[in-house]
Design a protein around this motif. Structure first.
Motif, PDB file in Angstrom:
ATOM      1  N   GLN A 108       0.834  -1.189   0.000  1.00 15.47           N
ATOM      2  CA  GLN A 108       0.000   0.000   0.000  1.00 15.47           C
ATOM      3  C   GLN A 108       0.869   1.238   0.000  1.00 15.47           C
ATOM      4  O   GLN A 108       2.021   1.206   0.406  1.00 15.47           O
ATOM      5  CB  GLN A 108      -0.972   0.012   1.160  1.00 15.47           C
ATOM      6  N   THR A 113      -5.812   1.350   2.365  1.00 12.51           N
ATOM      7  CA  THR A 113      -5.799   0.281   1.374  1.00 12.51           C
ATOM      8  C   THR A 113      -6.914   0.617   0.399  1.00 12.51           C
ATOM      9  O   THR A 113      -8.043   0.866   0.811  1.00 12.51           O
ATOM     10  CB  THR A 113      -6.061  -1.092   2.034  1.00 12.51           C
ATOM     11  N   ASP A 117      -5.175  -1.596  -5.308  1.00 15.32           N
ATOM     12  CA  ASP A 117      -3.942  -1.967  -4.615  1.00 15.32           C
ATOM     13  C   ASP A 117      -3.811  -3.484  -4.683  1.00 15.32           C
ATOM     14  O   ASP A 117      -4.800  -4.197  -4.825  1.00 15.32           O
ATOM     15  CB  ASP A 117      -3.971  -1.543  -3.149  1.00 15.32           C
TER      16      ASP A 117
END
Length: 149
Positions: A108, A113, A117
């Motif tokens: 990340q 997050t 990702d």
């Protein structure tokens, strides 16, 4: 007839196998996704029982996720207290995720997050890196206000 030296052939085969192992199949995890096993369906039902889905969000700040639950190879849940669970349906299947024995290594950038990702799995006993997987949207499931159960 031209032959490859044994070392070059082995190197080529190992490289091809490694690149295939790191690829997640395409797809959304929604229509056409593999059906959940009865145990996976029960886990999902238990975690989302009494909660209603909200508007999907692109990112989940790290302070919001207290506990992750691996439901299947393409569904992750992030529990944030008793009344809020985020469901993430991955952008494609992540073979081995449901086993829950491999270590998830999340790549990340920043303190959240986000959709798009990626993370990969690492075998706990051998240290061998497994497939690379991609997060989808985070759908919040909340208990309605006034519902204490």
């Amino acid at each position: 007839m031209m032959t490859m030296p044994r070392f070059a052939l082995c190197t080529a085969l190992i490289g091809a196998a490694a690149s295939l192992a790191g690829c997640a199949p395409s797809g959304s995890g929604a229509p056409g996704a593999a059906a959940l096993t009865p145990k996976q369906a029960a886990t999902l039902d238990k975690q989302l029982a009494g909660k209603t889905p909200g508007t999907p969000v692109k990112c989940l700040p790290n302070y919001r996720s207290m506990d992750s639950i691996r439901v299947s190879d393409d569904i992750l849940l992030y529990r944030s207290g008793r009344n809020l669970v985020y469901r993430n349906t991955l952008k494609g299947s992540c073979p081995g995720l449901a086993r829950d024995s491999d270590i998830m290594v999340v790549r990340q950038f920043g303190s959240s997050t986000c959709e798009g990702d990626f993370f990969y799995l690492v075998d706990r006993s051998s240290g061998i890196r497994g497939p690379t997987c991609v997060f989808g949207e985070f759908v919040p499931y909340r208990k309605p206000a006034g519902d204490g159960g």
